[in-house]
Design an enzyme around this catalytic site. Sequence first.
Site, PDB file in Angstrom:
ATOM      1  N   ASP A   1      11.343  35.377  28.824  1.00  0.00           N
ATOM      2  CA  ASP A   1      12.242  34.304  28.265  1.00  0.00           C
ATOM      3  C   ASP A   1      13.331  34.377  29.291  1.00  0.00           C
ATOM      4  O   ASP A   1      13.977  35.450  29.642  1.00  0.00           O
ATOM      5  CB  ASP A   1      12.445  34.557  26.964  1.00  0.00           C
TER       6      ASP A   1
ATOM      7  N   HIS B   1      23.860  25.765  27.871  1.00  0.00           N
ATOM      8  CA  HIS B   1      23.713  26.723  26.747  1.00  0.00           C
ATOM      9  C   HIS B   1      24.558  27.910  27.420  1.00  0.00           C
ATOM     10  O   HIS B   1      25.176  28.762  26.337  1.00  0.00           O
ATOM     11  CB  HIS B   1      22.232  27.114  26.697  1.00  0.00           C
TER      12      HIS B   1
ATOM     13  N   GLU C   1      15.761  28.471  19.137  1.00  0.00           N
ATOM     14  CA  GLU C   1      16.042  28.210  20.418  1.00  0.00           C
ATOM     15  C   GLU C   1      15.080  27.107  20.883  1.00  0.00           C
ATOM     16  O   GLU C   1      13.974  27.147  21.183  1.00  0.00           O
ATOM     17  CB  GLU C   1      16.283  29.434  21.359  1.00  0.00           C
TER      18      GLU C   1
ATOM     19  N   GLU D   1      13.220  25.368  23.637  1.00  0.00           N
ATOM     20  CA  GLU D   1      12.872  25.751  25.184  1.00  0.00           C
ATOM     21  C   GLU D   1      11.620  24.884  25.541  1.00  0.00           C
ATOM     22  O   GLU D   1      10.774  24.317  24.620  1.00  0.00           O
ATOM     23  CB  GLU D   1      12.617  27.215  25.195  1.00  0.00           C
TER      24      GLU D   1
ATOM     25  N   ASP E   1      12.005  29.885  20.347  1.00  0.00           N
ATOM     26  CA  ASP E   1      12.344  31.359  20.391  1.00  0.00           C
ATOM     27  C   ASP E   1      13.205  31.709  19.059  1.00  0.00           C
ATOM     28  O   ASP E   1      14.519  31.765  19.511  1.00  0.00           O
ATOM     29  CB  ASP E   1      12.960  31.541  21.853  1.00  0.00           C
TER      30      ASP E   1
ATOM     31  N   ARG F   1      20.712  36.253  15.222  1.00  0.00           N
ATOM     32  CA  ARG F   1      21.860  36.553  16.034  1.00  0.00           C
ATOM     33  C   ARG F   1      22.544  37.754  15.592  1.00  0.00           C
ATOM     34  O   ARG F   1      23.294  38.250  16.478  1.00  0.00           O
ATOM     35  CB  ARG F   1      22.605  35.440  15.800  1.00  0.00           C
TER      36      ARG F   1
ATOM     37  N   GLN G   1      20.803  40.695  17.177  1.00  0.00           N
ATOM     38  CA  GLN G   1      20.912  40.612  18.716  1.00  0.00           C
ATOM     39  C   GLN G   1      22.368  41.154  18.995  1.00  0.00           C
ATOM     40  O   GLN G   1      22.457  41.841  19.917  1.00  0.00           O
ATOM     41  CB  GLN G   1      21.073  39.148  18.912  1.00  0.00           C
TER      42      GLN G   1
ATOM     43  N   LYS H   1      14.663  39.314  19.073  1.00  0.00           N
ATOM     44  CA  LYS H   1      13.648  38.109  19.362  1.00  0.00           C
ATOM     45  C   LYS H   1      12.084  38.528  19.329  1.00  0.00           C
ATOM     46  O   LYS H   1      11.452  37.912  19.682  1.00  0.00           O
ATOM     47  CB  LYS H   1      13.831  38.102  21.064  1.00  0.00           C
TER      48      LYS H   1
ATOM     49  N   THR I   1       7.608  33.822  18.207  1.00  0.00           N
ATOM     50  CA  THR I   1       8.201  32.585  19.199  1.00  0.00           C
ATOM     51  C   THR I   1       7.046  31.702  18.955  1.00  0.00           C
ATOM     52  O   THR I   1       5.804  32.095  19.068  1.00  0.00           O
ATOM     53  CB  THR I   1       8.053  33.075  20.705  1.00  0.00           C
TER      54      THR I   1
ATOM     55  N   GLU J   1      24.834  27.273  18.934  1.00  0.00           N
ATOM     56  CA  GLU J   1      25.900  26.508  19.524  1.00  0.00           C
ATOM     57  C   GLU J   1      26.187  25.219  18.508  1.00  0.00           C
ATOM     58  O   GLU J   1      27.569  24.829  18.734  1.00  0.00           O
ATOM     59  CB  GLU J   1      25.222  25.997  20.761  1.00  0.00           C
TER      60      GLU J   1
END
Lengths: 419, 419
Positions: free
Chosen positions: B125, B132, B198, B200, B230, B234, B237, B250, B254, B360
């Site tokens: 990834d 971002h 996420e 992607e 993904d 948070r 993480q 993560k 996915t 975000e």
Amino acid sequence: MTLSKSWVDSANGATHPFPLNNLPYGVFSADGAEPHCGVAIGDMILDVTEAEAEGLIELSDEPLFDLPFWNPLMEEGPAVWAALRDRLTALLAEESEERGKVEPLLVAQADADMHMPFAVSEYTDFYAGRHHAQNVGTMFRGPENALPPNWLHIPIGYNGRASSVVVSGTDIRRPWGQLKGPNDDTPRFAPSQRFDIELEMGAIVGTPSDGPISVQEADDNIFGYVLLNDWSARDIQAWEYQPLGPFQAKATATSISPWIVTKAALEPFRCDTPTREVELLDHLKDVGPMLYDIDLSVIMTPEGKAATTIARTNYNEMYYSAAQQLAHHTTSGCPMNTGDLLGSGTISGPEKHNRGSLLELSWGGKEPLTLDSGETRSFINDGDTLVLTGEAKGDGFVIGFGDCTGKVLAALDTPYQRN
Amino acid sequence: MTLSKSWVDSANGATHPFPLNNLPYGVFSADGAEPHCGVAIGDMILDVTEAEAEGLIELSDEPLFDLPFWNPLMEEGPAVWAALRDRLTALLAEESEERGKVEPLLVAQADADMHMPFAVSEYTDFYAGRHHAQNVGTMFRGPENALPPNWLHIPIGYNGRASSVVVSGTDIRRPWGQLKGPNDDTPRFAPSQRFDIELEMGAIVGTPSDGPISVQEADDNIFGYVLLNDWSARDIQAWEYQPLGPFQAKATATSISPWIVTKAALEPFRCDTPTREVELLDHLKDVGPMLYDIDLSVIMTPEGKAATTIARTNYNEMYYSAAQQLAHHTTSGCPMNTGDLLGSGTISGPEKHNRGSLLELSWGGKEPLTLDSGETRSFINDGDTLVLTGEAKGDGFVIGFGDCTGKVLAALDTPYQRN
């Protein structure tokens, strides 16, 4: 536990790596045959593919060993693992009545080529050696901030690249990469000048899991162990690793020793992790001795020169066991598969000569090593051969792993000029 | 390029995701059969396993399609990829003379279950979306230090976990993990409270490589693209990711869309990367348009409530193309295999409504979103369904991907109490 004697004479030496107590699993080829499964005994290999074909081993309706990897046996689970070990022990023990049938199935290791012993599903590497983390952290952040805040609470790990795992004896090509030295204004693309080893043990997942598992379950799911050298380009790593960790610096190659030493063979050498500096949360707590007392060393040999043992340490220096690492790996629900490989992280001890990487041994290049040949080294030169060794010492016998060897070749010229 | 017409009527709608121009590859099951290969055309699936069995498709001596993955076809390389596309187009085109033979091999998508379209070899990834990286960096380090020093020079990436990749429609279990909130003195083990998406794109490696490859070679080696979510915890993480990057945060799952949209289908939509802010080194320089103009959106639906489109962006916002990412991935000599999956990194645009993650969109939880249902969200609640959509818009036709959907389920209770 003492030496168990075999009718294979060479297996009965007190310092031989492959006595009857060991019986490690590999993949070999000899006499033009395709690579297939074999078991080391003394200086010989028992061709278990042939033994199965002749009905001397019967564990499954499907053939388990006429393959270039041990994954199907690993998938069978602990009861079959134990049955195989019992059967091999019976066939090869001094008192075996089947010697006449088994002896023709032995191949000399000297006549065989070794291959990857299992198909690596995915590869994870940890950073779980206390002395290594302290050393590296001190170099980069000073002694007060050496350990990241999470280090004493979880085994820090990152996903590596399974496609780059190779068997001992495979030459290692010095990598190119993008890097930015302390005197560079801008990054450049160049061969790594700080190419390094990492002395590690690799734990191999036998039984898959799909969801969080406990430390005890994790220990149960591990099939065996190998020596592991996580080749590392320190200059590429320094430029790339923030914020998401090592990537290309660790993707050139990871070498493993050719024989899987089973958990069963290592049982007599179980030992505890070091005293906890901070109490672990319940899901990672020790529930028994899950490290192993295994002496480890690193030998460096410049091309055409004498060999020097540059480091000696022991697997019992790890802060986290492979079982704790595997349990942590599943906390998020991450599925684990047969053939997953978990690198322990670099194994260093408290003294300078116990350090498992050149980065630590030469203190980032500031204190080059002097080899027995009189040459000095901060990192690896082209033509250098690096060998990892490991053995657990019993009462009149040892459990060896077989060397984990790699010779570093010069970088190829300018790989992008061809376009 | 305009719409190519098919005798499958539903494929001729100007907004249908699967016209004859697309022909994406999936794995389906219907009528109790085992999962096997199929191609979407309009509302139908062409059973290519049957088409091959009946001799309508002949590309290889070995069957390529009677399998639950497209990897063998991907391994065949670009000439066979083109031959298959040509043959499928001929069979399904309005003017086809073989309609009578093909029509019995169609299965309604409404009657089929979709499975993973390929076996993921390894999953990488990236963190290669400019907006971002700017947004996340600003939140964590302030606007002046938002971008790490290496960001404009290499596509930052980390190895993810292939075992955790699932097909659209798979429920996602909220993960447990070790975390330490801003008000916690010590870490604790708990279900993630900041579980996120996420948005992607995923690029799929078709042709393997063993050593460094150029950006052009990398583009040639890519087989196709999928939408990719993904899922990211948070809070886990934040505690784990220093110093070696995201790991368990993560590894829960996915999700990918069920149809591989081929590079060939996307050719009309190629576009350039944005203007370089810093000149790239030669090995990463753009050598042609290798991004694609693909509209993307994220839809959130709380259980039993109305859906809200919470983000709209475009794949052309990426700073690095998948070809550049793949080329970078090989610089160290890292072998790449058929079925390797490369996540683009989160795709955000310049405006607030272009942001591809809740981190975000809610600015780290400080600015919760208000949904059309009247509820607010900073991160994902149990029962929420998240859908990613993507389409490239042609002249009177679109190339769609099929939704990438996942519903988040409550964490299971205390997974470690069972021991």
